[in-house]
Scaffold this motif. Structure first.
Motif, PDB file in Angstrom:
ATOM      1  N   PHE A  98       0.823  -1.211   0.000  1.00  0.00           N
ATOM      2  CA  PHE A  98       0.000   0.000   0.000  1.00  0.00           C
ATOM      3  C   PHE A  98       0.859   1.264   0.000  1.00  0.00           C
ATOM      4  O   PHE A  98       0.526   2.247  -0.657  1.00  0.00           O
ATOM      5  N   VAL A  99       1.972   1.225   0.733  1.00  0.00           N
ATOM      6  CA  VAL A  99       2.877   2.386   0.739  1.00  0.00           C
ATOM      7  C   VAL A  99       3.474   2.589  -0.651  1.00  0.00           C
ATOM      8  O   VAL A  99       3.591   3.728  -1.119  1.00  0.00           O
ATOM      9  N   GLU A 100       3.833   1.502  -1.321  1.00  0.00           N
ATOM     10  CA  GLU A 100       4.384   1.620  -2.678  1.00  0.00           C
ATOM     11  C   GLU A 100       3.342   2.174  -3.645  1.00  0.00           C
ATOM     12  O   GLU A 100       3.664   2.985  -4.513  1.00  0.00           O
ATOM     13  N   TYR A 104       3.530   5.724  -5.733  1.00  0.00           N
ATOM     14  CA  TYR A 104       3.347   5.843  -7.174  1.00  0.00           C
ATOM     15  C   TYR A 104       2.521   7.088  -7.503  1.00  0.00           C
ATOM     16  O   TYR A 104       2.818   7.810  -8.443  1.00  0.00           O
ATOM     17  N   PHE A 105       1.483   7.330  -6.729  1.00  0.00           N
ATOM     18  CA  PHE A 105       0.594   8.463  -7.004  1.00  0.00           C
ATOM     19  C   PHE A 105       1.022   9.750  -6.302  1.00  0.00           C
ATOM     20  O   PHE A 105       0.842  10.836  -6.846  1.00  0.00           O
ATOM     21  N   TRP A 106       1.578   9.634  -5.092  1.00  0.00           N
ATOM     22  CA  TRP A 106       1.929  10.828  -4.308  1.00  0.00           C
ATOM     23  C   TRP A 106       3.330  10.673  -3.726  1.00  0.00           C
ATOM     24  O   TRP A 106       3.514  10.671  -2.517  1.00  0.00           O
ATOM     25  N   TYR A 107       4.333  10.573  -4.593  1.00  0.00           N
ATOM     26  CA  TYR A 107       5.706  10.392  -4.128  1.00  0.00           C
ATOM     27  C   TYR A 107       6.160  11.618  -3.343  1.00  0.00           C
ATOM     28  O   TYR A 107       5.923  12.745  -3.744  1.00  0.00           O
ATOM     29  N   GLY A 108       6.815  11.382  -2.230  1.00  0.00           N
ATOM     30  CA  GLY A 108       7.338  12.472  -1.409  1.00  0.00           C
ATOM     31  C   GLY A 108       6.364  12.972  -0.368  1.00  0.00           C
ATOM     32  O   GLY A 108       6.705  13.805   0.460  1.00  0.00           O
ATOM     33  N   PHE A 111       5.047   9.052   4.666  1.00  0.00           N
ATOM     34  CA  PHE A 111       5.990   7.949   4.834  1.00  0.00           C
ATOM     35  C   PHE A 111       6.306   7.305   3.493  1.00  0.00           C
ATOM     36  O   PHE A 111       5.431   7.113   2.669  1.00  0.00           O
ATOM     37  N   SER A 112       7.578   6.962   3.277  1.00  0.00           N
ATOM     38  CA  SER A 112       7.999   6.333   2.034  1.00  0.00           C
ATOM     39  C   SER A 112       9.018   5.246   2.353  1.00  0.00           C
ATOM     40  O   SER A 112       9.679   5.282   3.386  1.00  0.00           O
ATOM     41  N   LEU A 113       9.161   4.296   1.441  1.00  0.00           N
ATOM     42  CA  LEU A 113      10.100   3.195   1.633  1.00  0.00           C
ATOM     43  C   LEU A 113      11.404   3.396   0.867  1.00  0.00           C
ATOM     44  O   LEU A 113      12.156   2.466   0.686  1.00  0.00           O
ATOM     45  N   GLY A 114      11.677   4.592   0.409  1.00  0.00           N
ATOM     46  CA  GLY A 114      12.904   4.875  -0.340  1.00  0.00           C
ATOM     47  C   GLY A 114      14.123   4.881   0.564  1.00  0.00           C
ATOM     48  O   GLY A 114      14.037   4.726   1.781  1.00  0.00           O
ATOM     49  N   ILE A 115      15.277   5.062  -0.063  1.00  0.00           N
ATOM     50  CA  ILE A 115      16.523   5.147   0.697  1.00  0.00           C
ATOM     51  C   ILE A 115      16.461   6.400   1.560  1.00  0.00           C
ATOM     52  O   ILE A 115      16.179   7.482   1.062  1.00  0.00           O
ATOM     53  N   PRO A 116      16.731   6.268   2.861  1.00  0.00           N
ATOM     54  CA  PRO A 116      16.738   7.455   3.716  1.00  0.00           C
ATOM     55  C   PRO A 116      17.773   8.475   3.236  1.00  0.00           C
ATOM     56  O   PRO A 116      18.858   8.108   2.780  1.00  0.00           O
TER      57      PRO A 116
END
Length: 170
Positions: A98-100, A104-108, A111-116
């Protein structure tokens, strides 16, 4: 007392999950950055292929060792705890999915799972170190950092394999 009959997953399921997990934009981005630095310094294509392959091998080795560590841990705990842990991992994987989708729709946003961002500067500095040990260490570092954000399929397969792990499963 009834036991649970669990078979190891098919080779197709494992390979399919590996293919899904290998589409890792973070690791691919660092690979592209490293290759652009190598080519920008005027090195030959052969060196680029060697160092790129070494980077990919370091990621593979890190994932393999992390997988063995998780398998060892999960195999040593009692089965009833593993069952609850499997349910928890399944719920966690769904939440990460769900976070991914949100990213996709609201990057940034949120909370995100990207590299800190704390690690981004370190990765950029390491990508400038174009030596064999530097590339290998950078691959291991990147794999360790991105494993939590892209390792959901890997974790799911490891959890399934841990229920009935032997040499055949390996």
């Amino acid at each position: 007392m009834n036991g649970i009959n669990v078979d190891i997953p098919t080779l197709g399921l494992v390979v399919g999950s590996a293919a899904v997990d290998s589409i890792n934009p973070c690791a691919i981005g660092v690979l592209i950055l490293m290759i652009s630095v190598i080519m920008g310094q005027g090195h030959k294509v052969g060196k680029m292929l060697f160092l790129g392959g070494l980077y990919i091998f370091a990621i593979f080795l890190t994932y393999l060792l992390a997988g063995f560590g998780l398998l060892y841990f999960l195999a040593k705990i009692p089965l009833f705890i593993t069952e609850y842990l499997s349910i928890g991992v399944g719920i966690l994987i769904i939440l990460f999915g769900f976070v991914e989708i949100k990213d996709y729709f609201w990057y940034g946003k949120g909370f995100s799972l990207g590299i800190p961002t704390v690690f981004l500067d370190r990765i950029h500095k390491m990508s400038k170190n174009i030596t064999v040990p530097g590339v290998f260490l950078m691959g291991m570092f990147v794999a360790g950092v991105v494993l939590p954000c892209t390792g959901a399929p890997y974790l799911a397969i490891i959890t399934i394999l841990s229920l009935n792990f032997d040499f055949t499963a390996f």
